[in-house]
Write a protein that holds these residues in place. Structure first.
Motif, PDB file in Angstrom:
ATOM      1  N   PHE A  39       2.833  -9.191  -9.389  1.00 49.46           N
ATOM      2  CA  PHE A  39       4.040  -9.378 -10.205  1.00 49.46           C
ATOM      3  C   PHE A  39       4.915  -8.123 -10.190  1.00 49.46           C
ATOM      4  CE2 PHE A  39       1.645 -12.888 -12.287  1.00 49.46           C
ATOM      5  CZ  PHE A  39       2.606 -13.876 -12.119  1.00 49.46           C
ATOM      6  N   ILE A  40       4.272  -6.958 -10.130  1.00 54.26           N
ATOM      7  CA  ILE A  40       5.044  -5.711 -10.047  1.00 54.26           C
ATOM      8  C   ILE A  40       5.841  -5.670  -8.743  1.00 54.26           C
ATOM      9  CG2 ILE A  40       4.869  -3.199  -9.803  1.00 54.26           C
ATOM     10  CD1 ILE A  40       2.422  -3.334 -11.682  1.00 54.26           C
ATOM     11  N   LEU A  41       5.197  -6.065  -7.646  1.00 48.95           N
ATOM     12  CA  LEU A  41       5.839  -6.003  -6.331  1.00 48.95           C
ATOM     13  C   LEU A  41       7.008  -6.972  -6.175  1.00 48.95           C
ATOM     14  CD1 LEU A  41       2.692  -5.592  -4.051  1.00 48.95           C
ATOM     15  CD2 LEU A  41       4.423  -3.862  -4.553  1.00 48.95           C
ATOM     16  N   ILE A  42       6.969  -8.089  -6.907  1.00 51.21           N
ATOM     17  CA  ILE A  42       8.061  -9.074  -6.776  1.00 51.21           C
ATOM     18  C   ILE A  42       9.166  -8.859  -7.812  1.00 51.21           C
ATOM     19  CG2 ILE A  42       6.535 -10.822  -5.778  1.00 51.21           C
ATOM     20  CD1 ILE A  42       6.479 -12.230  -8.476  1.00 51.21           C
ATOM     21  N   ASP A  45      13.921  -5.771 -10.340  1.00 50.12           N
ATOM     22  CA  ASP A  45      14.598  -4.757 -11.148  1.00 50.12           C
ATOM     23  C   ASP A  45      13.988  -3.363 -10.981  1.00 50.12           C
ATOM     24  OD1 ASP A  45      16.336  -6.647 -12.195  1.00 50.12           O
ATOM     25  OD2 ASP A  45      14.918  -7.216 -13.775  1.00 50.12           O
ATOM     26  N   ILE A  46      12.942  -3.234 -10.165  1.00 50.28           N
ATOM     27  CA  ILE A  46      12.279  -1.946  -9.945  1.00 50.28           C
ATOM     28  C   ILE A  46      12.503  -1.520  -8.496  1.00 50.28           C
ATOM     29  CG2 ILE A  46      10.096  -0.685 -10.089  1.00 50.28           C
ATOM     30  CD1 ILE A  46       9.034  -2.864 -11.905  1.00 50.28           C
ATOM     31  N   ASP A  47      12.785  -0.221  -8.295  1.00 49.17           N
ATOM     32  CA  ASP A  47      13.004   0.241  -6.924  1.00 49.17           C
ATOM     33  C   ASP A  47      11.703   0.224  -6.128  1.00 49.17           C
ATOM     34  OD1 ASP A  47      11.846   3.209  -6.730  1.00 49.17           O
ATOM     35  OD2 ASP A  47      12.743   2.954  -8.705  1.00 49.17           O
ATOM     36  N   ALA A  48      11.815   0.233  -4.814  1.00 46.35           N
ATOM     37  CA  ALA A  48      10.671   0.030  -3.916  1.00 46.35           C
ATOM     38  C   ALA A  48       9.572   1.075  -4.110  1.00 46.35           C
ATOM     39  CB  ALA A  48      11.144   0.046  -2.463  1.00 46.35           C
ATOM     40  N   ASP A  49       9.938   2.353  -4.231  1.00 41.96           N
ATOM     41  CA  ASP A  49       8.934   3.408  -4.366  1.00 41.96           C
ATOM     42  C   ASP A  49       8.166   3.296  -5.689  1.00 41.96           C
ATOM     43  OD1 ASP A  49       9.564   4.467  -1.925  1.00 41.96           O
ATOM     44  OD2 ASP A  49      11.014   5.910  -2.724  1.00 41.96           O
ATOM     45  N   THR A  50       8.892   2.987  -6.748  1.00 43.18           N
ATOM     46  CA  THR A  50       8.254   2.827  -8.057  1.00 43.18           C
ATOM     47  C   THR A  50       7.319   1.627  -8.052  1.00 43.18           C
ATOM     48  OG1 THR A  50      10.168   3.789  -9.181  1.00 43.18           O
ATOM     49  CG2 THR A  50       8.648   2.508 -10.530  1.00 43.18           C
ATOM     50  N   LYS A  51       7.750   0.546  -7.412  1.00 50.67           N
ATOM     51  CA  LYS A  51       6.907  -0.643  -7.325  1.00 50.67           C
ATOM     52  C   LYS A  51       5.602  -0.346  -6.594  1.00 50.67           C
ATOM     53  CE  LYS A  51       9.922  -3.668  -5.646  1.00 50.67           C
ATOM     54  NZ  LYS A  51      10.473  -4.983  -5.214  1.00 50.67           N
ATOM     55  N   LYS A 199       5.641  10.448  -6.143  1.00 51.04           N
ATOM     56  CA  LYS A 199       6.154  10.144  -7.477  1.00 51.04           C
ATOM     57  C   LYS A 199       6.575  11.419  -8.198  1.00 51.04           C
ATOM     58  CE  LYS A 199       7.059   7.056 -10.594  1.00 51.04           C
ATOM     59  NZ  LYS A 199       8.084   6.029 -10.353  1.00 51.04           N
ATOM     60  N   ALA A 200       5.809  12.500  -7.999  1.00 53.97           N
ATOM     61  CA  ALA A 200       6.127  13.769  -8.648  1.00 53.97           C
ATOM     62  C   ALA A 200       7.463  14.310  -8.139  1.00 53.97           C
ATOM     63  CB  ALA A 200       5.013  14.781  -8.383  1.00 53.97           C
ATOM     64  N   LYS A 201       7.698  14.205  -6.837  1.00 54.86           N
ATOM     65  CA  LYS A 201       8.969  14.661  -6.246  1.00 54.86           C
ATOM     66  C   LYS A 201      10.136  13.866  -6.804  1.00 54.86           C
ATOM     67  CE  LYS A 201       7.073  16.375  -1.869  1.00 54.86           C
ATOM     68  NZ  LYS A 201       6.998  16.159  -0.404  1.00 54.86           N
ATOM     69  N   GLU A 202       9.950  12.567  -6.950  1.00 50.26           N
ATOM     70  CA  GLU A 202      11.009  11.711  -7.509  1.00 50.26           C
ATOM     71  C   GLU A 202      11.338  12.140  -8.931  1.00 50.26           C
ATOM     72  OE1 GLU A 202       9.907   7.652  -7.283  1.00 50.26           O
ATOM     73  OE2 GLU A 202      10.046   7.534  -5.111  1.00 50.26           O
TER      74      GLU A 202
END
Length: 213
Positions: A39-42, A45-51, A199-202
């Motif tokens: 469900f997170i991947l689909i 509203d969330i960007d690809a890296d965060t997903k 994730k830390a860099k983001e």
């Protein structure tokens, strides 16, 4: 389609799973480890890296909980619960004296749950011929006679004690023990996959943009 659903709902296998705490928890956790990351991947509203990061983290959490539950919690609580029930709580209750440990009872219960007397006797005969099972040493005459009946005794108190220990183990294990182990494992695993550093860099880049703004 409706007929297939009815057959599934009324099947003895499904009833057995529903009444078995270990199987129910294992199936539920497995579904969570697949469904939640899915469900997170689909989520659009969330960007690809965060997903990718969130889905991996959720999968690792559920998978670790399941591994800890099956490898540690189930064996410890099931064996311990049976021993305490036999020696302390139900010391003089009929049924416990037939079984040395929970493994023997679950083996007996599996045979006793078979609704077909013919199939049960065939399985019993095969196990008698197999030296590895040592079934003649495992069961006394009374138990063997029960298995040869149309409806053998299933020793409800023994089953209840086993399920109670499973429930206690599930609550304590999944609420306290498994999460602690999974949290200790998740971040090193994410770093190994290269997702933690990403994730830390983001987060750093976002912080810099907020500072400039």
């Amino acid at each position: 389609m409706i007929g297939a659903v009815k057959s599934l709902v009324t099947s003895s296998q499904l009833a057995s799973i529903a009444q078995n705490t270990t199987q129910s928890v294992a199936i539920e956790t497995t579904l969570k480890s697949i469904g939640r990351p899915g469900f997170i991947l689909i989520d659009k509203d969330i960007d690809a890296d965060t997903k990718q990061y969130a889905a991996a983290k959720e999968f690792l959490y559920q998978a670790t909980c399941l591994a800890v539950y099956m490898a540690l919690i189930v064996p410890v609580f099931k064996k311990g619960g049976f021993k305490i029930a036999k020696e302390k709580i139900f010391k003089n209750t009929e049924g416990f004296e037939h079984f040395k440990d929970v493994k023997e009872y679950m083996h007996y219960r599996k045979l006793a749950d078979n609704p077909s007397l013919n199939n049960r006797l065939k399985t019993l005969e095969k196990e008698k011929l197999n030296d590895k099972t040592k079934i003649k040493d495992k069961y006394d005459t009374a138990l063997l006679e029960e298995l040869e009946k149309e409806k053998p005794e299933k020793f409800a108190y023994v089953k209840g004690a086993v399920e109670l220990s499973n429930i206690i183990g599930s609550v304590l294990g999944l609420a306290i023990i498994a999460p602690q182990v999974s949290h200790a494992f998740i971040h090193p695993a994410l770093r190994f996959l290269g997702l933690e550093d990403k994730k830390a860099k983001e987060a750093q880049q976002t912080a810099k943009l907020d500072t400039k703004a």
